[in-house]
Write a protein that holds these residues in place. Structure first.
Motif, PDB file in Angstrom:
ATOM      1  N   ARG A  29     -34.986   5.236   3.905  1.00  0.00           N
ATOM      2  CA  ARG A  29     -33.516   5.155   3.963  1.00  0.00           C
ATOM      3  C   ARG A  29     -32.904   6.447   3.429  1.00  0.00           C
ATOM      4  NH1 ARG A  29     -31.908   1.113  -1.141  1.00  0.00           N
ATOM      5  NH2 ARG A  29     -33.148   2.238  -2.696  1.00  0.00           N
ATOM      6  N   ARG A  30     -31.768   6.796   3.985  1.00  0.00           N
ATOM      7  CA  ARG A  30     -31.027   7.970   3.528  1.00  0.00           C
ATOM      8  C   ARG A  30     -29.574   7.832   3.977  1.00  0.00           C
ATOM      9  NH1 ARG A  30     -33.771  12.422   7.632  1.00  0.00           N
ATOM     10  NH2 ARG A  30     -35.556  11.015   7.668  1.00  0.00           N
ATOM     11  N   PRO A  31     -28.653   8.485   3.278  1.00  0.00           N
ATOM     12  CA  PRO A  31     -27.237   8.378   3.635  1.00  0.00           C
ATOM     13  C   PRO A  31     -26.964   8.867   5.062  1.00  0.00           C
ATOM     14  CG  PRO A  31     -27.493   9.320   1.450  1.00  0.00           C
ATOM     15  CD  PRO A  31     -28.855   9.285   2.061  1.00  0.00           C
ATOM     16  N   LYS A  32     -25.998   8.221   5.724  1.00  0.00           N
ATOM     17  CA  LYS A  32     -25.520   8.597   7.059  1.00  0.00           C
ATOM     18  C   LYS A  32     -26.615   8.536   8.124  1.00  0.00           C
ATOM     19  CE  LYS A  32     -21.906   9.296   7.650  1.00  0.00           C
ATOM     20  NZ  LYS A  32     -20.789   8.296   7.847  1.00  0.00           N
ATOM     21  N   HIS A  33     -27.597   7.687   7.913  1.00  0.00           N
ATOM     22  CA  HIS A  33     -28.652   7.443   8.897  1.00  0.00           C
ATOM     23  C   HIS A  33     -28.896   5.942   9.005  1.00  0.00           C
ATOM     24  CE1 HIS A  33     -29.423  11.657   7.925  1.00  0.00           C
ATOM     25  NE2 HIS A  33     -30.176  11.746   9.009  1.00  0.00           N
ATOM     26  N   PHE A  34     -29.435   5.505  10.144  1.00  0.00           N
ATOM     27  CA  PHE A  34     -29.992   4.155  10.209  1.00  0.00           C
ATOM     28  C   PHE A  34     -31.421   4.243  10.723  1.00  0.00           C
ATOM     29  CE2 PHE A  34     -28.032   4.280  14.537  1.00  0.00           C
ATOM     30  CZ  PHE A  34     -29.077   3.808  15.326  1.00  0.00           C
ATOM     31  N   LEU A  35     -32.239   3.264  10.341  1.00  0.00           N
ATOM     32  CA  LEU A  35     -33.652   3.267  10.683  1.00  0.00           C
ATOM     33  C   LEU A  35     -33.920   2.357  11.873  1.00  0.00           C
ATOM     34  CD1 LEU A  35     -35.231   3.066   7.104  1.00  0.00           C
ATOM     35  CD2 LEU A  35     -34.580   5.091   8.432  1.00  0.00           C
ATOM     36  N   SER A  36     -34.753   2.838  12.777  1.00  0.00           N
ATOM     37  CA  SER A  36     -35.068   2.134  14.012  1.00  0.00           C
ATOM     38  C   SER A  36     -36.559   1.832  14.085  1.00  0.00           C
ATOM     39  CB  SER A  36     -34.648   2.990  15.219  1.00  0.00           C
ATOM     40  OG  SER A  36     -35.097   2.429  16.434  1.00  0.00           O
TER      41      SER A  36
END
Length: 269
Positions: free
Chosen positions: A108-115
């Motif tokens: 996880r990281r800011p301004k990202h989403f995981l797929s």
């Protein structure tokens, strides 16, 4: 708690129980489970009550009356019920590997989403898997699965680890999209786009949410070879060509007009 795991379900107690066993043995235990129940009967509530005694983490049952396929609405209610700032989404027919939650938290990281993705199992294998197979993680072993009905030959999703998994995430031609069975992002980002679109039923409703996240500046990160779950087979009586057509039209409008907030979502509950 570090995260909230939100899973959808509808009158599928046997599959939901297997999924909850999968979450009972996660290497990371500091999370809550929120079951987004799209109108199941009392047997689902009874199962959840029993399973609370087997699970160390808190379990919430978010339910609304059955009014056809309203998964988007119940997912939005689950988002509101989440007590943490990071939300991991899956389905009540997807058993997570033991490192599933830890992997989502790791990437996880800011301004990202995981797929993430899933590994589809045939019905015979889905029915064969027992609690002990899940606890011992045999249901993620390719050889065991082949001995129990699996005929698929593409094995890398289950066998890739470490550097190889990272490499495959980077080179796969599969586009990183929001997949309801395996995706995650910060709660504030979902609230910013008004959550899922209540006008959409089955067919691309998850992708449309991801497209609005992208329109709002988020970047998708591919983790399909790192965050692993196996998908239990089931019938899909809710599939409709008319609904697919409507959903595709909504998605086309979202993409063309760079829509960020759905007009029918969390704020309308």
């Amino acid at each position: 708690m570090k995260a909230s795991v939100i899973m959808s379900t509808y009158n599928a107690e046997a599959w939901l129980q297997k999924v909850l066993w999968g979450f009972s043995v996660q290497t990371e235990q500091d999370f809550e489970i929120i079951i987004a129940d799209d109108g199941s009967g009392p047997k689902t509530a009874e199962l959840i009550a029993r399973m609370r005694n087997e699970l160390k983490m808190p379990v919430k049952h978010v339910w609304h009356p059955d009014n056809g396929f309203q998964k988007c609405m119940i997912l939005n209610r689950a988002i509101l019920a989440a007590e943490t700032d990071y939300l991991i989404f899956t389905d009540g027919d997807c058993i997570p590997r033991a490192d599933f939650v830890a992997t989502h938290l790791k990437f996880r990281r800011p301004k990202h989403f995981l797929s993430g993705g899933y590994f589809k199992l045939p019905m015979i294998t889905s029915e064969t898997i027992t609690k002990d197979d899940i606890i011992a993680q045999r249901c993620f072993d390719v050889h065991w699965l082949q001995q129990n009905g699996l005929k698929a030959v593409k094995k890398l999703k289950l066998s890739a680890k470490g550097f190889l998994a990272t490499l495959l995430n980077a080179v796969t031609p599969t586009k990183a999209t929001w997949n309801g069975h395996n995706a995650s992002c910060w709660k504030e980002e979902l609230l910013a786009i008004n959550g899922f679109n209540h006008e959409m039923q089955y067919g691309g409703e998850d992708r449309e949410l991801g497209e609005r996240l992208v329109n709002n500046g988020l970047k998708p990160v591919q983790i399909r070879y790192s965050a692993i779950c196996v998908h239990l087979d089931h019938a899909r009586g809710y599939v409709s060509d008319a609904v697919w057509k409507k959903n595709n039209e909504i998605r086309e409008y979202t993409q063309k007009h760079k829509v960020v907030k759905t007009p029918t979502g969390i704020a309308q509950l």
